[in-house]
Design a protein around this motif. Structure first.
Motif, PDB file in Angstrom:
ATOM      1  N   MET A  70       0.807  -1.102   0.052  1.00 49.87           N
ATOM      2  CA  MET A  70       0.160  -0.015  -0.078  1.00 49.87           C
ATOM      3  C   MET A  70       0.885   1.212  -0.033  1.00 49.87           C
ATOM      4  O   MET A  70       1.789   1.504   0.858  1.00 49.87           O
ATOM      5  N   THR A  71       0.534   2.408  -0.907  1.00 47.03           N
ATOM      6  CA  THR A  71       1.448   3.164  -1.027  1.00 47.03           C
ATOM      7  C   THR A  71       0.864   4.230   0.155  1.00 47.03           C
ATOM      8  O   THR A  71       0.036   4.159   0.724  1.00 47.03           O
ATOM      9  N   ASN A  72       1.858   5.196   0.308  1.00 45.95           N
ATOM     10  CA  ASN A  72       1.582   6.420   1.447  1.00 45.95           C
ATOM     11  C   ASN A  72       0.295   7.050   1.198  1.00 45.95           C
ATOM     12  O   ASN A  72      -0.536   7.471   2.188  1.00 45.95           O
ATOM     13  N   ASP A  73      -0.118   7.254  -0.099  1.00 45.47           N
ATOM     14  CA  ASP A  73      -1.109   7.979  -0.406  1.00 45.47           C
ATOM     15  C   ASP A  73      -2.351   7.183  -0.374  1.00 45.47           C
ATOM     16  O   ASP A  73      -3.527   7.638   0.318  1.00 45.47           O
ATOM     17  N   GLU A  74      -2.354   5.812  -0.473  1.00 44.74           N
ATOM     18  CA  GLU A  74      -3.416   4.809  -0.246  1.00 44.74           C
ATOM     19  C   GLU A  74      -3.909   4.656   1.044  1.00 44.74           C
ATOM     20  O   GLU A  74      -4.889   4.877   1.577  1.00 44.74           O
ATOM     21  N   LYS A  75      -2.624   4.685   1.967  1.00 48.32           N
ATOM     22  CA  LYS A  75      -2.769   4.435   3.503  1.00 48.32           C
ATOM     23  C   LYS A  75      -3.387   5.902   4.039  1.00 48.32           C
ATOM     24  O   LYS A  75      -4.351   5.810   4.663  1.00 48.32           O
ATOM     25  N   ARG A  76      -3.047   7.131   3.361  1.00 46.86           N
ATOM     26  CA  ARG A  76      -3.541   8.173   3.963  1.00 46.86           C
ATOM     27  C   ARG A  76      -5.222   8.397   3.798  1.00 46.86           C
ATOM     28  O   ARG A  76      -5.954   8.851   4.542  1.00 46.86           O
ATOM     29  N   ASN A  77      -5.526   7.867   2.550  1.00 45.58           N
ATOM     30  CA  ASN A  77      -6.632   7.922   2.064  1.00 45.58           C
ATOM     31  C   ASN A  77      -7.612   6.956   2.878  1.00 45.58           C
ATOM     32  O   ASN A  77      -8.778   7.315   3.178  1.00 45.58           O
ATOM     33  N   LEU A  78      -6.990   5.961   3.180  1.00 42.20           N
ATOM     34  CA  LEU A  78      -7.513   4.766   3.997  1.00 42.20           C
ATOM     35  C   LEU A  78      -8.060   5.355   5.458  1.00 42.20           C
ATOM     36  O   LEU A  78      -9.038   5.221   5.972  1.00 42.20           O
ATOM     37  N   TYR A  79      -7.118   6.261   5.980  1.00 37.30           N
ATOM     38  CA  TYR A  79      -7.220   6.756   7.441  1.00 37.30           C
ATOM     39  C   TYR A  79      -8.288   7.795   7.088  1.00 37.30           C
ATOM     40  O   TYR A  79      -9.079   7.929   8.171  1.00 37.30           O
ATOM     41  N   LEU A  80      -8.159   8.589   6.234  1.00 36.25           N
ATOM     42  CA  LEU A  80      -9.256   9.597   6.194  1.00 36.25           C
ATOM     43  C   LEU A  80     -10.730   9.153   5.794  1.00 36.25           C
ATOM     44  O   LEU A  80     -11.638   9.523   6.595  1.00 36.25           O
ATOM     45  N   ARG A  81     -10.820   8.061   5.315  1.00 34.91           N
ATOM     46  CA  ARG A  81     -12.166   7.451   4.724  1.00 34.91           C
ATOM     47  C   ARG A  81     -12.624   6.720   6.084  1.00 34.91           C
ATOM     48  O   ARG A  81     -13.858   7.041   6.549  1.00 34.91           O
TER      49      ARG A  81
END
Length: 84
Positions: free
Chosen positions: A1-12
């Motif tokens: 998982m990329t950093n952007d995907e992880k950040r998006n997951l946290y925000l979701r």
């Protein structure tokens, strides 16, 4: 998982918590499109960054212990901006 995907997951997940989505780990993981273990890892990582998350058995949902939201990066307080 990329950093952007992880950040998006946290925000979701943060949004789901704030919107009071009902469901346990399996239901929310499914809704987020991740495994149950990834969901728990995300919860633990958010907690390690200061998010006061807990599961409320009575309401059957994940909650924050206090009002707030999870955010990354710099958030400008517009009340302190200088006016030149």
């Amino acid at each position: 998982m990329t950093n952007d995907e992880k950040r998006n997951l946290y925000l979701r997940l943060d949004r789901m918590i704030r919107m009071k989505y009902k469901g346990g780990a399996s239901a929310l993981a499914n809704r987020l499109g991740v495994s149950r273990s990834t969901f728990f890892r995300c919860i633990e990582e958010m907690k390690s960054m200061g998010a006061p998350i807990y599961y409320n058995e009575l309401s059957q949902r994940y909650c924050y212990e206090e009002e707030g939201s999870f955010a990354f990066g710099f958030i400008r307080d517009i009340t302190l901006e200088r006016r030149d």
